[in-house]
Write a protein that holds these residues in place. Structure first.
Motif, short mmCIF file in Angstrom:
data_model
loop_
_atom_site.label_atom_id
_atom_site.label_comp_id
_atom_site.label_asym_id
_atom_site.label_seq_id
_atom_site.Cartn_x
_atom_site.Cartn_y
_atom_site.Cartn_z
N ARG A 116 0.83 -1.21 0.00
CA ARG A 116 0.00 0.00 0.00
C ARG A 116 0.86 1.26 0.00
NH1 ARG A 116 -5.74 1.63 2.51
NH2 ARG A 116 -5.50 3.88 2.29
N ALA A 117 1.95 1.26 0.75
CA ALA A 117 2.83 2.43 0.77
C ALA A 117 3.43 2.68 -0.61
CB ALA A 117 3.93 2.22 1.81
N ALA A 118 3.81 1.60 -1.31
CA ALA A 118 4.37 1.76 -2.65
C ALA A 118 3.33 2.28 -3.63
CB ALA A 118 4.94 0.43 -3.14
N LEU A 119 2.10 1.81 -3.51
CA LEU A 119 1.03 2.28 -4.38
C LEU A 119 0.69 3.74 -4.08
CD1 LEU A 119 -1.28 -0.88 -4.36
CD2 LEU A 119 0.33 -0.17 -6.13
N THR A 120 0.75 4.12 -2.82
CA THR A 120 0.53 5.52 -2.46
C THR A 120 1.62 6.40 -3.04
OG1 THR A 120 -0.59 4.88 -0.41
CG2 THR A 120 0.31 7.13 -0.53
N ALA A 121 2.86 5.90 -3.03
CA ALA A 121 3.99 6.69 -3.52
C ALA A 121 3.93 6.93 -5.02
CB ALA A 121 5.30 5.99 -3.15
N CYS A 122 3.20 6.08 -5.75
CA CYS A 122 3.17 6.25 -7.21
C CYS A 122 1.92 6.98 -7.69
CB CYS A 122 3.29 4.89 -7.91
SG CYS A 122 1.83 3.83 -7.76
N ALA A 123 1.18 7.58 -6.77
CA ALA A 123 -0.04 8.30 -7.13
C ALA A 123 0.29 9.52 -8.00
CB ALA A 123 -0.77 8.74 -5.88
N PRO A 124 -0.66 9.97 -8.79
CA PRO A 124 -0.44 11.17 -9.62
C PRO A 124 -0.01 12.37 -8.77
CG PRO A 124 -2.46 10.06 -10.29
CD PRO A 124 -1.98 9.37 -9.04
N ARG A 125 0.73 13.24 -9.39
CA ARG A 125 1.25 14.41 -8.68
C ARG A 125 0.11 15.24 -8.09
NH1 ARG A 125 4.62 13.73 -13.07
NH2 ARG A 125 6.84 13.50 -12.55
N GLY A 126 0.35 15.70 -6.86
CA GLY A 126 -0.64 16.54 -6.20
C GLY A 126 -1.69 15.77 -5.42
N GLY B 233 -1.47 11.39 -16.95
CA GLY B 233 -0.98 11.54 -15.58
C GLY B 233 -2.06 11.59 -14.53
N ASN B 234 -3.28 11.14 -14.87
CA ASN B 234 -4.39 11.22 -13.92
C ASN B 234 -4.61 9.92 -13.14
OD1 ASN B 234 -5.00 13.88 -14.66
ND2 ASN B 234 -6.20 13.17 -16.42
N VAL B 235 -3.99 8.84 -13.58
CA VAL B 235 -4.10 7.57 -12.87
C VAL B 235 -2.82 6.79 -13.09
CG1 VAL B 235 -5.11 6.24 -14.79
CG2 VAL B 235 -5.65 5.60 -12.42
N THR B 236 -2.44 6.01 -12.10
CA THR B 236 -1.26 5.15 -12.22
C THR B 236 -1.71 3.71 -12.27
OG1 THR B 236 0.14 6.70 -11.00
CG2 THR B 236 0.89 4.42 -11.14
N ILE B 237 -1.16 2.97 -13.24
CA ILE B 237 -1.45 1.55 -13.38
C ILE B 237 -0.25 0.77 -12.86
CG2 ILE B 237 -2.01 -0.31 -14.99
CD1 ILE B 237 -3.06 1.87 -16.91
N ALA B 238 -0.49 -0.09 -11.90
CA ALA B 238 0.59 -0.89 -11.32
C ALA B 238 0.20 -2.38 -11.43
CB ALA B 238 0.79 -0.51 -9.85
N ASN B 239 1.09 -3.18 -11.99
CA ASN B 239 2.32 -2.86 -12.67
C ASN B 239 2.02 -2.18 -14.01
OD1 ASN B 239 3.96 -3.89 -10.66
ND2 ASN B 239 4.41 -5.78 -11.73
N ALA B 240 3.04 -1.53 -14.58
CA ALA B 240 2.83 -0.75 -15.78
C ALA B 240 2.51 -1.62 -16.98
CB ALA B 240 4.07 0.11 -16.06
N VAL B 241 1.79 -1.05 -17.91
CA VAL B 241 1.49 -1.73 -19.17
C VAL B 241 2.79 -1.90 -19.96
CG1 VAL B 241 0.29 -1.51 -21.37
CG2 VAL B 241 -0.86 -0.85 -19.25
N GLY B 242 2.96 -3.07 -20.56
CA GLY B 242 4.14 -3.32 -21.38
C GLY B 242 5.28 -3.99 -20.66
N ASN B 243 5.13 -4.23 -19.35
CA ASN B 243 6.21 -4.87 -18.59
C ASN B 243 6.53 -6.28 -19.08
OD1 ASN B 243 6.34 -2.65 -16.96
ND2 ASN B 243 6.02 -3.73 -15.04
N GLY B 244 5.58 -6.92 -19.75
CA GLY B 244 5.76 -8.30 -20.15
C GLY B 244 6.95 -8.54 -21.06
N VAL B 245 7.42 -7.49 -21.74
CA VAL B 245 8.60 -7.68 -22.59
C VAL B 245 9.81 -8.08 -21.75
CG1 VAL B 245 9.34 -5.26 -22.53
CG2 VAL B 245 9.92 -6.68 -24.49
N ALA B 246 9.84 -7.65 -20.48
CA ALA B 246 10.95 -8.03 -19.59
C ALA B 246 10.79 -9.46 -19.09
CB ALA B 246 11.03 -7.07 -18.40
#
Length: 525
Positions: free
Chosen positions: A206-216, A307-320
């Protein structure tokens, strides 16, 4: 030793984690052996039966072919010494750091292509490379909020990376429920060990998800997006949402308007700022990917781009996660971090390269061949265990699509004593440590999910292939002070584990949405 333990015979040619080759108990397990010897055999059988029924009774299940199945949990824990864990922890942190740089580069400037670190075609030909993610820069530069790195221990006892999971890694719920169950079944044994805790995971997430919230946004609204009750990992989705104190939602609960995401509530629409999604990329946004998806939210990618919403994990990570990209990770670590890999990989043939392909086709009956975009153990061919007809069919598939396959030697995974039909027998295991990246640090959950291949001689440990699990105890360093357990405001003192989806014996999937729920989120761990 008791007869129960004395009759145990480690397999030859593998690293047994409890016993040395001459049947001496390894130091990490001395107290466990002593504790087990003090338990009456009848009482031991009672405790084994307790574990066999507890998950069925409490709804700790996963889905195999539409059938809700309890995740088998073995009585004996897997124990990792502090020095060994320090290597695992450093290697996982290093790998996540390098892959973050890789993903930023792939969807950004592309310096690694210009510098010849990896051919551009290797990346752009991956099924999980999504141009929709190009130029989409996360708020705090984190794309891998949660990682699951699959490790094996080779015959020399050295940990090696088998594969990476940076899309929607699953299985962490079993780490927490396993700990609760085993400490209940073996309280006197657990009480003799200083075991590093795992219950802080939800607050860390939860702390990590809070840290990646949109600015402001200082107090973001976070939701867990699930494909639905028919997904094999629905139990985990519901448990994590409850333990973090956030809403569990499906795609139909969300709405995108004017570049913002809202959740439907009894009081109307409420803004959403962070989505911890457990839905695969292809189903996430029907306006960008599969137009027939009933699981996602149209407009979600554009809302993230604005920049209005953060998706976790990010889209496109599957290439890794692509197993061909896996063969270049050592080079990526050297390129981005200027370091040698802490955790080596497994020797791998790239079948798109003619020389590698020719050698592998000559040795198909000796090697393990994997689809580069496979998961859950599906599609793997183990040469020594395959029939001639199966190898001939595989040969043709490789010739038709060499980019779609890699090959590795048969690695004899380490074994740990496991209760099989009332006796102890060696069974192969792997380990999936979980890491959380909050943008300032990569924290590795001490332990992770140990998966066990229950059939004798089996090397595929995945739950979707009939595997089970063990509680993983990472011991505290004796020279360290007593561990301080961080209070977790989001985890009640006593939690109910019961999150039971509908009975698939009674309710068969009858709609397109139910079928997509089963397919649209990585669930097999």
């Amino acid at each position: 030793m008791s007869a129960w333990i004395d009759d145990y015979r480690p397999g030859g040619g593998v690293y047994d984690e409890m016993f040395t080759a001459d049947r001496q108990v390894r130091p990490a397990y001395e107290q466990v052996v002593g504790g087990l010897e003090r338990i009456d055999p009848t009482e031991m059988r009672t405790r084994v039966e307790f574990l066999q029924h507890i998950y069925a009774d409490q709804g700790v299940t996963f889905d195999i072919g539409g059938q809700e199945t309890p995740f088998p949990l073995d009585l004996l824990p897997r124990i990792i010494q502090p020095a060994d864990w320090a290597v695992v922890e450093a290697g996982v942190r290093q790998r996540v750091a390098a892959q973050e740089r890789f993903l930023a580069d792939v969807y950004g400037e592309g310096d690694l292509f210009r510098d010849g670190v990896i051919p551009r075609q290797v990346v752009t030909s991956s099924h999980h490379f999504h141009r929709a993610a190009a130029g989409l820069r996360p708020v705090n530069d984190v794309r891998i909020h949660v990682a699951g790195i699959d490790l094996i221990r080779d015959p020399e006892g050295r940990f090696r990376v088998l594969e990476d999971n940076f899309r929607v890694p699953s299985g962490v719920s079993y780490v927490m429920t396993n700990r609760r169950a085993i400490t209940s079944a073996l309280p006197e044994v657990a009480g003799e060990h200083r075991i590093r805790p795992v219950q802080t995971y939800p607050s860390r997430l939860r702390a990590a998800l809070t840290a990646c919230a949109p600015r402001g946004i200082d107090d973001p609204t976070i939701v867990v997006l699930t494909p639905g009750v028919y997904n094999s990992a629905y139990f985990e989705h519901a448990l994590l949402a409850r333990m973090m104190g956030v809403e569990l939602v499906e795609g139909r609960d969300l709405l995108c308007q004017n570049g913002h995401v809202s959740v439907r509530t009894t009081r109307g629409l409420s803004p959403v700022h962070v989505i911890y999604r457990r839905v695969d990329d292809e189903y996430l946004d029907p306006s960008q990917f599969r137009a027939d998806s009933l699981l996602g939210v149209a407009g979600l990618i554009n809302a993230a781009r604005r920049g209005n919403v953060t998706i976790a994990n990010a889209v496109g990570n599957g290439v890794a996660d692509d197993k061909l990209v896996y063969t270049y990770v050592g080079d990526l670590i050297r390129y981005y971090l200027g370091q040698e890999p802490v955790l080596p990989g497994v020797d791998t043939w790239r079948l798109e390269e003619p020389a590698h392909r020719e050698e592998v086709l000559d040795r198909l009956d000796e090697l393990v061949v994997k689809p580069v975009d496979g998961s859950g153990g599906k599609g793997i061919s183990i040469g020594p265990a395959s029939s001639r007809a199966e190898l001939d069919a595989l040969r043709q598939r490789i010739i038709d699509d060499p980019r779609g396959w890699i090959a590795q030697p048969v690695v004899q995974l380490s074994t740990v004593p496991t209760v099989i039909d009332g006796t102890l027998a060696p069974r192969h295991v792997d380990l999936r440590p979980f890491a959380i990246n909050d943008g300032s640090d990569v924290w590795v959950l001490p332990g992770g999910l140990t998966r066990v291949a229950l059939p004798e001689g089996e090397l595929i440990v995945n739950s979707s292939q009939g595997g089970g699990s063990k509680d993983t105890w990472v011991l505290e360093d004796d020279s360290a002070p007593e561990p301080v357990v961080i209070p977790n405001a989001f985890v009640p003192e006593s939690i109910s584990l019961s999150v039971q989806p509908p009975d698939h014996n009674m309710v068969e999937p009858h709609s397109k949405q139910q079928e997509q729920q089963q397919q649209g989120g990585a669930g097999g761990c």
